[in-house]
Design a protein around this motif. Structure first.
Motif, PDB file in Angstrom:
ATOM      1  N   GLY A 164       0.942  -1.367   0.087  1.00 50.58           N
ATOM      2  CA  GLY A 164      -0.123  -0.010   0.083  1.00 50.58           C
ATOM      3  C   GLY A 164       0.956   1.444  -0.056  1.00 50.58           C
ATOM      4  O   GLY A 164       1.758   1.256  -0.466  1.00 50.58           O
ATOM      5  N   LEU A 165      -0.026   2.228   0.491  1.00 52.04           N
ATOM      6  CA  LEU A 165       0.823   3.334   0.545  1.00 52.04           C
ATOM      7  C   LEU A 165       1.919   3.707   1.685  1.00 52.04           C
ATOM      8  O   LEU A 165       0.660   3.180   2.506  1.00 52.04           O
ATOM      9  CB  LEU A 165      -0.374   4.626   0.565  1.00 52.04           C
ATOM     10  CG  LEU A 165      -0.041   6.005   0.417  1.00 52.04           C
ATOM     11  CD1 LEU A 165       0.975   6.283  -1.190  1.00 52.04           C
ATOM     12  CD2 LEU A 165      -1.051   7.257  -0.277  1.00 52.04           C
ATOM     13  N   ASN A 166       3.023   4.090   2.074  1.00 54.06           N
ATOM     14  CA  ASN A 166       3.648   4.523   3.305  1.00 54.06           C
ATOM     15  C   ASN A 166       3.491   3.244   3.577  1.00 54.06           C
ATOM     16  O   ASN A 166       3.749   3.076   4.816  1.00 54.06           O
ATOM     17  CB  ASN A 166       2.892   5.261   4.125  1.00 54.06           C
ATOM     18  CG  ASN A 166       2.867   7.159   3.456  1.00 54.06           C
ATOM     19  OD1 ASN A 166       4.176   6.971   2.671  1.00 54.06           O
ATOM     20  ND2 ASN A 166       2.348   7.961   3.657  1.00 54.06           N
ATOM     21  N   SER A 167       4.086   2.492   3.915  1.00 58.59           N
ATOM     22  CA  SER A 167       2.949   0.814   4.753  1.00 58.59           C
ATOM     23  C   SER A 167       4.416  -0.137   4.281  1.00 58.59           C
ATOM     24  O   SER A 167       4.406  -0.228   3.045  1.00 58.59           O
ATOM     25  CB  SER A 167       1.752   0.297   4.202  1.00 58.59           C
ATOM     26  OG  SER A 167       1.510  -0.855   4.458  1.00 58.59           O
ATOM     27  N   SER A 190       5.588  -3.334   1.932  1.00 61.17           N
ATOM     28  CA  SER A 190       4.722  -4.592   1.152  1.00 61.17           C
ATOM     29  C   SER A 190       5.644  -5.756   1.448  1.00 61.17           C
ATOM     30  O   SER A 190       6.684  -6.269   2.104  1.00 61.17           O
ATOM     31  CB  SER A 190       5.464  -4.494  -0.204  1.00 61.17           C
ATOM     32  OG  SER A 190       5.387  -2.906  -1.011  1.00 61.17           O
ATOM     33  N   GLU A 210      -0.264   6.023   6.427  1.00 61.74           N
ATOM     34  CA  GLU A 210      -0.425   4.744   5.457  1.00 61.74           C
ATOM     35  C   GLU A 210      -1.588   3.996   5.458  1.00 61.74           C
ATOM     36  O   GLU A 210      -3.576   4.657   6.298  1.00 61.74           O
ATOM     37  CB  GLU A 210       0.182   3.982   7.062  1.00 61.74           C
ATOM     38  CG  GLU A 210       1.394   3.846   7.291  1.00 61.74           C
ATOM     39  CD  GLU A 210       1.810   2.672   7.955  1.00 61.74           C
ATOM     40  OE1 GLU A 210       2.411   2.947   9.255  1.00 61.74           O
ATOM     41  OE2 GLU A 210       1.682   1.240   7.426  1.00 61.74           O
ATOM     42  N   TYR A 230      -3.023  -0.067   3.429  1.00 58.45           N
ATOM     43  CA  TYR A 230      -2.569  -0.938   2.987  1.00 58.45           C
ATOM     44  C   TYR A 230      -3.737  -1.507   2.718  1.00 58.45           C
ATOM     45  O   TYR A 230      -5.175  -1.560   3.089  1.00 58.45           O
ATOM     46  CB  TYR A 230      -1.599  -1.644   3.376  1.00 58.45           C
ATOM     47  CG  TYR A 230      -1.726  -2.837   4.018  1.00 58.45           C
ATOM     48  CD1 TYR A 230      -1.073  -1.594   6.300  1.00 58.45           C
ATOM     49  CD2 TYR A 230      -2.103  -3.647   4.280  1.00 58.45           C
ATOM     50  CE1 TYR A 230      -1.487  -2.234   7.008  1.00 58.45           C
ATOM     51  CE2 TYR A 230      -2.222  -4.453   5.579  1.00 58.45           C
ATOM     52  CZ  TYR A 230      -1.797  -3.788   7.185  1.00 58.45           C
ATOM     53  OH  TYR A 230      -2.021  -4.922   8.073  1.00 58.45           O
TER      54      TYR A 230
END
Lengths: 185, 668
Positions: free
Chosen positions: B181-184, B186, B659, B661
């Protein structure tokens, strides 16, 4: 009370009781309970009624009760009766029926076979194609094609599910229930 | 090592059985199925464990709590625990402390995985980014705030966290997860488990995690990217009366940081640069328990751990071997727990920089100890008293004795209270004796004068920090749907570590310089006190709310004559107040929705302000094999939670941002 004084009180109390502790001796009675986890099983049976779908022919009217049969344990039947007394599932209230033997069970939505049940295999086959969810707590039950089998492991209750047996009588189990089973066949 | 009294006391879930008649079995229909799976079952002959048999501030995180929190690593999960301060330092690093003394190098908390200690003896703390435990493999986490020293030895001063993984047969089948996700981070994991022969189960997993760098408050990259590759296995063999468990893991971790280190005596004396710290570790852990009867069992444990850590400052390779034995015996009114442990750890300095060196290059630390605890039933069903003590010998300070006394008072079927008094110590660690770090260089002001070099060097004469803790707790269950617990503590600390300036001297051994030595001593003392309140409410079978509030006051002072400037600020590095509340709802049989609100007060000594945070998670069981979840974290303002606090060469501030995700779990 200043904090320093609180500390002294706590410490003094504990030290006095420590002295007392060394004087204590003697046997203590240990009562035994043979109904391991029966209230957890009862709560699970309530959840099974919620998370399993019965085919439409299982309910002739919307008013009829949801019938749970208990084989071989009057104690559990009584506990289950008390647990389910005020509850409903999809508008149906609950009714608990006791069966002394497993020979003639019919018209139940769920049947629980306690460990005291003799000849579980015959009982399961006598149910035939009736849309009844079978729940048990023994290896014999699981081996004979019972649908949900309770077991205790590491002091916690678990259950195994036989989806094949459930599908044969057109019972649909929610994915949430299946994902919580220890083993699914 | 787990004493019998910490085995699941998820206080809200009343145990199934009791020694009395059946009418006593409580109705559990207000719990959902995941909660029902955590309830203890009692069987004939075993000691019935009533609500919280524990005279300590225990908190249990279940697998359901972990899943519904939307956390992607262990420190994030710990945010829900009262009394713990969990702060994200940057994309890879965390600060986790219990009841005060927050620091990246916090050293008063003992962390165990299945009874195996994972703290780094180099500084008696844990670099959380180097110890990855896949959340899907965790059965539960038990946290005890306060000293548990009498059973686990030195350094469990302010608390113990025991991460208990699932037994191998609980993780049969294949599990594949992927999240991003975003700022999170993987992440991806593949896990396979099954039964080899009757009674012997196994599991193995491979996991990968990558989290991109965050930014600092000025918008620049904080260069703190984190990646982990980990794999592990577990084998469980169960025969009646015997349980054998063998597990192992292998991990490779990289984490980024911005360093500011001394590089030369002549200008430019310092350099600011980005670097990556690398850690490779592997361990193997065996545990065997044998029950002679319901009243008697023995447990034997062995582990070997190898870790190689390399940062821009220094490097160390460390091997640790540990043996533990524990015996439990119950007879008449006593339950006796006793055991012994032996641990030896050897660290070899592998790399030096201009700024840091480790001398001597090789050091072996040995810890050997015995413990004894007797839990006495003073008045059956009413009052239990536990007396315990641990005696151990370590390579730095010799013998240490840590006694404790605990009283549990069952006021009624739904109310218990407890009191305890304990003594605990934190023994010195390698960095306090062997690590030498140049913390500052002032270049010569003219060609005739010498550069001034401030250099931190340890001391072999450091003594243990000591704690006398007085604790009290109360638990009440209201009708099966509401549970409230309040725990208070008053801690008296002596001999806390300080950094003291020594007398400057002119040093001609290498290139000439004026050296200002900074050493360690035990010149800080003081008191901390506080209260933690937590509550659980089952508003209905599908709606569960849990929350807690923690208060902490720290009053520390230096002993006269101390020249320390860093350690006395410790009181301002932990928040005075924290609040947490989470509401979880089950919808339409297959959907879970959770929302969490947190408040953390400011850290005045670090210039970090107070902040509020909201997390939300939506989980959806698409089918019996597939689960999808959508998680948002830190949904309110971006904020700082912690900044580098010791002169360890790390600088920079990382902003914790919003964040989001999505995660897919496929189990078949």
């Amino acid at each position: 009370m200043r904090l320093g004084n609180v500390r002294k009180v706590i410490l003094t109390t504990l030290l006095l009781l420590a002295g007392l502790g060394f004087l204590v001796a003697g046997a203590s009675a240990q009562a035994e309970s043979s109904n391991a986890g029966y209230n957890i099983k009862a709560a699970f049976i309530y959840n099974f009624a919620i998370y399993v779908d019965w085919p439409s022919e299982a309910f002739k009217t919307g008013e009829e009760p949801f019938v749970v049969g208990v084989v071989g344990s009057d104690a559990f039947a009584e506990l289950l009766g008390r647990t389910l007394s005020e509850k409903t599932v999809r508008g149906h209230s609950f009714m608990v029926k006791r069966w002394a033997t497993a020979k003639s069970i019919k018209d139940c939505h769920i049947v629980f076979f306690s460990t005291e049940t003799h000849d579980v295999a015959a009982a399961l086959s006598s149910l035939g194609m009736a849309p009844t969810l079978t729940v048990g707590e023994s290896a014999a039950f699981a081996d004979s094609g019972g649908m949900i089998n309770f077991l205790v492991d590491d002091n916690k209750l678990r259950f195994d599910i036989n989806t094949e047996a459930g599908r044969r009588v057109k019972l649909v189990m929610s994915s949430r229930l299946l994902s919580l089973a220890r083993r699914v066949r | 090592m787990k004493p019998q009294w910490t085995q699941l006391t998820l206080a809200i879930l009343l145990t199934a059985g009791s020694a009395a008649a059946q009418e006593d079995l409580p109705d559990l229909t207000h719990l959902n199925m995941e909660d029902l799976l955590s309830v203890q079952v009692t069987s004939a002959g075993k000691k019935p464990q009533k609500v919280s048999d524990t005279a300590a501030a225990v908190f249990v995180i279940t697998q359901q709590d972990i899943r519904r929190s939307g956390a992607s690593s262990v420190p994030e999960v710990l945010r829900m625990v009262p009394g713990l301060h969990v702060a994200q330092l940057d994309a890879s690093k965390w600060v986790v402390t219990s009841r005060g003394f927050s620091s990246r190098y916090a050293n008063k908390l003992l962390i165990l995985v299945d009874g195996r200690s994972i703290y780094n003896p180099m500084f008696s703390g844990v670099f959380w980014e180097t110890r990855d435990v896949p959340l899907e493999n965790i059965e539960r986490i038990e946290i005890i705030r306060g000293p548990g020293a009498s059973l686990w030895g030195a350094n469990a001063v302010n608390g113990i966290i025991n991460i208990i993984t699932k037994k191998a047969f609980e993780t049969s089948g294949t599990l594949v997860t992927a999240a991003g996700g975003l700022n999170s981070p993987s992440t991806g994991m593949v896990r396979q488990g099954g039964e080899l022969i009757a009674g012997l189960s196994y599991r193995g997993y491979v996991k990968y995690l990558d989290r991109g760098s965050s930014t600092n408050p000025q918008g620049q990259s904080a260069a703190d990217r984190w990646n982990t590759t980990a794999s592990g296995f577990r084998l469980d063999l169960d025969r009646s009366g015997d349980a054998l468990s063998i597990s192992g893991d292998l991990q490779k971790i990289g984490s980024g940081e911005i360093n500011k280190l001394a590089i030369s005596l002549n200008p430019p004396t310092e350099s600011t640069f980005t670097s990556r710290a690398h850690t490779t570790s592997g361990s193997i852990h065996t545990r065997w328990s044998h029950s002679f009867s319901d009243d008697s069992e023995s447990t034997l444990q062995f582990y070997f751990d190898r870790q190689a850590l390399r940062t821009a400052l220094a490097g160390e390779k460390r091997d640790t071997v540990d043996f533990d034995f524990q015996q439990r015996n119950r007879f008449s009114r006593h339950e006796l727990l006793w055991g012994a442990n032996y641990r030896t750890s050897e660290g070899v300095g592998t790399q030096e920089s201009f700024a840091a060196s480790i001398a001597p290059g090789v050091r072996r630390d040995t810890l050997a100890g015995v413990f004894l605890q007797d839990e006495i039933v003073l008045f059956p069903g009413r009052m239990n008293l536990a007396l315990g003590a641990k005696l151990d010998h370590n390579s730095y300070t010799g013998l240490e004795f840590q006694p404790n006394i605990r009283l549990l008072w069952t006021l009624s079927k739904s109310r218990t209270a407890w009191l305890s008094a304990s003594k605990a110590v934190r023994t010195p660690s390698r960095f306090e004796s062997d690590l030498h770090v140049i913390t500052e260089i002032i270049p010569p002001s003219d060609p005739l004068s010498l550069p001034v070099v401030a250099i931190f060097g340890g001391s072999a004469n450091l003594r243990s920090e000591s704690l006398r803790a007085y604790e009290i707790g109360y638990r009440e269950q209201f009708g099966g749907r509401l549970f409230i617990e309040a725990d208070g503590f008053y801690n008296v600390y002596r001999h806390l570590r300080t950094f003291e300036n020594g007398t400057p001297f002119v040093d001609f051994t290498d290139s000439p310089r004026m050296t200002v030595p900074v050493g360690v001593a035990n010149n800080l003392e003081g008191e901390t006190y506080g209260v933690e309140i937590n509550a659980d409410a089952w508003i209905s079978r599908v709606w569960h709310v849990t929350g807690n509030y923690s208060l902490l006051k720290m009053l520390l002072n230096l002993t006269p004559g101390s020249t320390d400037t860093a350690s006395a600020k410790a009181g301002g590095q932990t928040p005075n107040h924290q609040f947490y509340v989470r509401s979880g709802v089950d919808l339409w049989r297959t959907i879970e929705a959770d929302i969490t609100y947190r408040f953390v007060a400011s850290l005045p000594a670090l210039g970090v302000g107070s902040y509020s945070s909201v997390d939300a998670r939506l989980g959806w069981k698409l089918s019996s094999t597939l689960e999808f979840s959508l998680v948002g974290r830190n949904l309110l303002e971006p904020h700082l939670e912690f900044v580098p606090d010791l002169s360890d060469g790390m600088v920079g501030e990382s902003l914790v941002k919003r964040e989001g995700y999505a995660k897919l779990s496929w189990r078949f």
